[in-house]
Design an enzyme around this catalytic site. Structure first.
Site, PDB file in Angstrom:
ATOM      1  N   THR A 286       0.829  -1.204   0.000  1.00  0.00           N
ATOM      2  CA  THR A 286       0.000   0.000   0.000  1.00  0.00           C
ATOM      3  C   THR A 286       0.867   1.260   0.000  1.00  0.00           C
ATOM      4  O   THR A 286       0.611   2.199  -0.763  1.00  0.00           O
ATOM      5  CB  THR A 286      -0.944   0.005   1.215  1.00  0.00           C
ATOM      6  OG1 THR A 286      -1.856  -1.087   1.100  1.00  0.00           O
ATOM      7  CG2 THR A 286      -1.733   1.301   1.289  1.00  0.00           C
TER       8      THR A 286
ATOM      9  N   GLN B 204       0.098  -9.686  -5.489  1.00  0.00           N
ATOM     10  CA  GLN B 204      -0.334 -11.084  -5.507  1.00  0.00           C
ATOM     11  C   GLN B 204       0.507 -11.953  -6.437  1.00  0.00           C
ATOM     12  O   GLN B 204       0.348 -13.179  -6.456  1.00  0.00           O
ATOM     13  CB  GLN B 204      -1.809 -11.175  -5.918  1.00  0.00           C
ATOM     14  CG  GLN B 204      -2.787 -10.627  -4.909  1.00  0.00           C
ATOM     15  CD  GLN B 204      -2.894 -11.468  -3.646  1.00  0.00           C
ATOM     16  OE1 GLN B 204      -2.526 -12.639  -3.629  1.00  0.00           O
ATOM     17  NE2 GLN B 204      -3.400 -10.879  -2.575  1.00  0.00           N
TER      18      GLN B 204
ATOM     19  N   CYS C 285      -8.565  -6.301   3.284  1.00  0.00           N
ATOM     20  CA  CYS C 285      -8.571  -4.878   3.646  1.00  0.00           C
ATOM     21  C   CYS C 285      -9.991  -4.347   3.786  1.00  0.00           C
ATOM     22  O   CYS C 285     -10.222  -3.315   4.394  1.00  0.00           O
ATOM     23  CB  CYS C 285      -7.838  -4.068   2.580  1.00  0.00           C
ATOM     24  SG  CYS C 285      -6.156  -4.633   2.272  1.00  0.00           S
TER      25      CYS C 285
END
Length: 381
Positions: free
Chosen positions: A72, A184, A332
Site C-alpha cells: 500500500t 499477488q 482490507c
C-alpha cells in the site's frame, strides 16, 4: 478443534526458515543502518546485500529497489510521485484494482484535478484490451500532458491474470508510464523486468510467507522520485524512517525460498485448485466461479472465487465457527458492509448479492484441508 487456513491471498503463514533468519538478526544485528559505528555498518551491509539479492530475482539493479512498509505504501509512493513529480495529468486504470490504487487515484483526482479513465471489463472481469488500446492512443489535449497506466498483474479477489507483457508494450509504444500492483504475483510468478518494460511494481512480503510490515517498490532507473515521508535520508532520500532490518532480511529469505521451489510449489497448488473446483461442482448444483478463477491459464493458481446460488451472508461466519478461514474478498475490506467492489464491477446486481467465497491456497495447504472444508460446506449451504 481442527483449523484450516484458506485465506492465503490475505496473508500467508511465515515459514520457519524465515523466522529463524529474523530471530538471528534480532539477537545479533540490532544496529541502526544509519549509524556510522560498526553495529550500524553491519546492519547497513546486510540491508544492502538483501537489496542486491532481491533485485537479482527481477534482473534489475539494486538501486531500483526501495524498501517500504508494504504494498500500500509503495503504491501510494508511486502514484503520488506520478502526479506531483513526474507531471502525469491522466491516469488509466480499472474499477477492479485494489483500493490501495483506487482510493489513492480518487484522492489525486479530487485534489489535483487530473483526468482518470476506467477501462471496462467483461462479465468475467477481463480487461477489454481493445478499449484500453483505444483510450491509450487517444491524445490528451496538450502534447505536454503525460499518462500513467495502473493495472494489477494478479487480481487479489478473483485471481485474473493481466497480459502484462502486452500492456507494457502498448504503454511503451504510446509513451505512457506503466505501474502494476504486483503484490499477488511476487513470489508466485517469475517477473523478468529486462524483458517486460514496466516502470513500477510493488511487493509485500507477507503474501509469500514473509513477515508483515515490509515490502518494496521497484522504480525504473532514471525516474525521479521524492519521498512521501520526511525526516531522514534513508532509502537514498526516497523514504525517511529507519529501515526494518529484520523484516527486510525475512523478506529476502522468503523470496529466495519462493523462487527456489517455484515450479514444484506451483504444480502442487494447481492440483489442489483443480481438485477443489471439481469437488465443488460435484457436490453443489448451480455454483459459478467468479471471474476467470476456475481457469489455471487465465487466473492465479492460488485463488478460487466461488459464487454459491444462495444469498447467505453467514457463510463466512459459519465456516469460521467450524475452524475454516476464508474471505469474501479483500482482507482490507473485511469489515465493510458494501460487499466486493470487484464483483460489483462486472456482475449483475442480483448475482453480486449471492454468497461469494474466496478460497486461496498456499504450498502449506493439503488435500485433507480441502476435504474437511467440503464436508463443512455441505452442512452449511
Amino acid at each position: 478443534m481442527k483449523t484450516v487456513y484458506l485465506d492465503n491471498a490475505a496473508t500467508t503463514p511465515i515459514l520457519p526458515a524465515v523466522v529463524a533468519v529474523m530471530q538471528e538478526s534480532m539477537l545479533h544485528n540490532f544496529g541502526n543502518p544509519s549509524s556510522i559505528h560498526q553495529f550500524g555498518r553491519k546492519a547497513k551491509a546486510v540491508v544492502e546485500t538483501a537489496r542486491k539479492n532481491i533485485a537479482k530475482h527481477f534482473k534489475v539493479s539494486a538501486s531500483e529497489i526501495f524498501f517500504t512498509a508494504g504494498g500500500t505504501e509503495a503504491d501510494n509512493l508511486i502514484l503520488y510521485n506520478a502526479v506531483l513529480n513526474l507531471g502525469v495529468t491522466r491516469i488509466i486504470t480499472s474499477k477492479i484494482e485494489h483500493h490501495a490504487v483506487l482510493r489513492t487515484v480518487e484522492y489525486l483526482q479530487e485534489k489535483y484535478a487530473i483526468t482518470v479513465e476506467f477501462i471496462p471489463v467483461n462479465e468475467h472481469g477481463v480487461l477489454d484490451i481493445n478499449a484500453f488500446e483505444q483510450v491509450l492512443k487517444t491524445s490528451p489535449e496538450k502534447e505536454s500532458q503525460k499518462t500513467l497506466v495502473s493495472l494489477m498483474y494478479v487480481n487479489n479477489e478473483i485471481g485474473n491474470l493481466l497480459p502484462i507483457e502486452n500492456i507494457a508494450q502498448l504503454c511503451t509504444e504510446n509513451n505512457a508510464y506503466f505501474h502494476s500492483d504486483t503484490v499477488q504475483a511476487i513470489g508466485h510468478y517469475p517477473l523478468d523486468l529486462q524483458k517486460i518494460p514496466v516502470d513500477f511494481i510493488v511487493a509485500s512480503a507477507h503474501k509469500f510467507h514473509g513477515p508483515k510490515g515490509v515490502g518494496f517498490a521497484y522504480i525504473k532507473k532514471g525516474i525521479s522520485i521524492k519521498p512521501l515521508l520526511y525526516g531522514g535520508e534513508q532509502e537514498r532520500g526516497t523514504r525517511a524512517s529507519t529501515e526494518n532490518v529484520h523484516g527486510i532480511l525475512g523478506m529476502e529469505k522468503a523470496l529466495e525460498i519462493s523462487f527456489e521451489n517455484l515450479s514444484e510449489d506451483k504444480k502442487h497448488i494447481e492440483k489442489l485448485k483443480t481438485y477443489f473446483s471439481t469437488q465443488l461442482k460435484t457436490h453443489f448444483k448451480n455454483i459459478q466461479f467468479n471471474g476467470e478463477s476456475e481457469c489455471l491459464e487465465n487466473s492465479s493458481y492460488t485463488i478460487l472465487n466461488v459464487r454459491f446460488p444462495v444469498k447467505n451472508k453467514m457463510i463466512l461466519f459459519n465456516l469460521d465457527l467450524h475452524g475454516i478461514a476464508v474471505s469474501g474478498g479483500s482482507a482490507c475490506q473485511s469489515g465493510a458492509s458494501k460487499g466486493s467492489h470487484v464483483l460489483r464491477a462486472f456482475l449483475e446486481a442480483d448475482e453480486a448479492e449471492k454468497a461469494s467465497v474466496r478460497f486461496s491456497f498456499s504450498k502449506l495447504t493439503t488435500f485433507a484441508d480441502l476435504d474437511f472444508t467440503l464436508d463443512k460446506l455441505k452442512k452449511i449451504i
